[in-house]
Design an enzyme around this catalytic site. Sequence first.
Site, PDB file in Angstrom:
ATOM      1  N   ASP A 149      97.806  19.236   7.627  1.00  0.00           N
ATOM      2  CA  ASP A 149      97.122  20.526   7.321  1.00  0.00           C
ATOM      3  C   ASP A 149      95.531  20.030   7.887  1.00  0.00           C
ATOM      4  OD1 ASP A 149      97.075  22.865   5.996  1.00  0.00           O
ATOM      5  OD2 ASP A 149      97.859  22.298   4.347  1.00  0.00           O
ATOM      6  N   GLU A 182      97.120  24.081  11.310  1.00  0.00           N
ATOM      7  CA  GLU A 182      95.743  24.015  11.772  1.00  0.00           C
ATOM      8  C   GLU A 182      95.483  25.637  11.590  1.00  0.00           C
ATOM      9  OE1 GLU A 182      92.492  25.126  14.615  1.00  0.00           O
ATOM     10  OE2 GLU A 182      94.450  25.854  14.603  1.00  0.00           O
ATOM     11  N   TRP A 183      96.006  26.399  11.009  1.00  0.00           N
ATOM     12  CA  TRP A 183      96.104  28.095  10.762  1.00  0.00           C
ATOM     13  C   TRP A 183      95.711  28.804  12.055  1.00  0.00           C
ATOM     14  CZ3 TRP A 183      92.042  25.999   6.977  1.00  0.00           C
ATOM     15  CH2 TRP A 183      92.583  25.219   6.045  1.00  0.00           C
ATOM     16  N   GLY A 184      95.470  28.302  13.248  1.00  0.00           N
ATOM     17  CA  GLY A 184      95.474  28.960  14.354  1.00  0.00           C
ATOM     18  C   GLY A 184      93.917  29.339  14.625  1.00  0.00           C
ATOM     19  N   ASN A 186      91.820  27.480  15.941  1.00  0.00           N
ATOM     20  CA  ASN A 186      91.208  27.199  17.197  1.00  0.00           C
ATOM     21  C   ASN A 186      91.906  27.333  18.401  1.00  0.00           C
ATOM     22  OD1 ASN A 186      88.476  25.411  16.677  1.00  0.00           O
ATOM     23  ND2 ASN A 186      89.855  24.656  15.275  1.00  0.00           N
ATOM     24  N   ASP A 204      98.107  30.748   5.956  1.00  0.00           N
ATOM     25  CA  ASP A 204      99.529  30.565   5.221  1.00  0.00           C
ATOM     26  C   ASP A 204     100.021  32.466   5.042  1.00  0.00           C
ATOM     27  OD1 ASP A 204      98.844  27.889   5.109  1.00  0.00           O
ATOM     28  OD2 ASP A 204      98.817  27.996   2.651  1.00  0.00           O
TER      29      ASP A 204
END
Length: 394
Positions: A149, A182-184, A186, A204
């Site tokens: 995460d 990394e949730w997008g 970067n 999420d």
Amino acid sequence: MKTFYSLLTILFLSSISYAQKFENLALTPPMGWNSWNRFECEGVNETVIKEMADAMVSKGLKDAGYEYIVIDDCWQIGRDKNGYIIIDKEKFPSGIKALADYIHSKGLKFGIYSDAGTKTCAGRPGSKDFETQDAETYAKWDVDYLKYDWCFTEGQDAKQSYRTMRDALYKAGKPIVFSMCEWGTNKPWEWAQDVAHLYRTTLDIDMKGRFDGDIWGNQLGWTTILDKQVGLEKYAGPGHWNDPDMLAVGNNHMTTNEARAHFSMWCMLAAPLMAGNDLRSMTVNDQDILTNKALIAVNQDALGKQGFKIEDFGHFEIWQKPLSNGDIALCFFNRDTNNKKYKIDWEKIRIKDFSGEYTVQNLWNHKTIGTTETTYLIDVPARDVVVYRLTQNK
């Protein structure tokens, strides 16, 4: 002097030998189950994880291709004087290795969770500055999959942080599927293909309608996440998958139509299929959706192509996924709250690499409807899909 330079060369080669991920893993999108969306921190424990493994076998998910049982956050509680992670013994009294052994005894694979920052998203110890110890521990425990995460990472460089853990895993020597969460932020699809086997493209998924009570189309609903996948298809392939987050099937207020549409679109996207519901008590409808082998075959197709949108009529869309042997999957997706009638004229749909005659099979009712030499009038229910597999007639 020659000896000195030879030594430098050896040291240099040794240093770069670990700068890679494990190859020949996740050649198709990973399939499994993760604890977070149903149990979060409070509900996760050793008994739950064992029972999920049991249910994955008894409810037919293993036979359908699901294999990973992944503990998300809240299994760890501290570190010892040498920096090695300490297990929360109240939740996992037998220890993680014993749990991994149990899951392996079922013919399944075991996954675990950590975070690139100082703390996990639930405030447990993160892996920053302890990557080597954690990678060694996971190898010792026979871990097969790591979800990693991105909470509490202020000031960190994402590329460097994820590469550090990639290298530590490789050095530890146990092949582990590396799932970047990394949730997008970067744009990992542009740089993470040699870092991880899958990488999250968004925040999420909203499993509980936290924002407006509807998990269909709110700001983190699955259709909103779907829209963010458009254009990312060129970055996915065997061993490196775009990850739009876990499946919402079986959680909260999703209707059968909505769940069928959601599952179908994740299959079209070649997305990892990580269930997040309570497998022990899921409905027959949810079980049938999650174990639809015809759709799973589309998701797991060896060609490894992510699907893409070819027609957009506002609330009605057509998506295509190229398959092996020249086959094609087509998904007719109705976002509207009313049923949609649509006349299929195969020559007028902008299908890529479409030539000759194909046999057309409906992948939800498992019926062959004919060939592409005939036009068809179809009825796509509200918030639902019709999915066809086109098999080229040689």
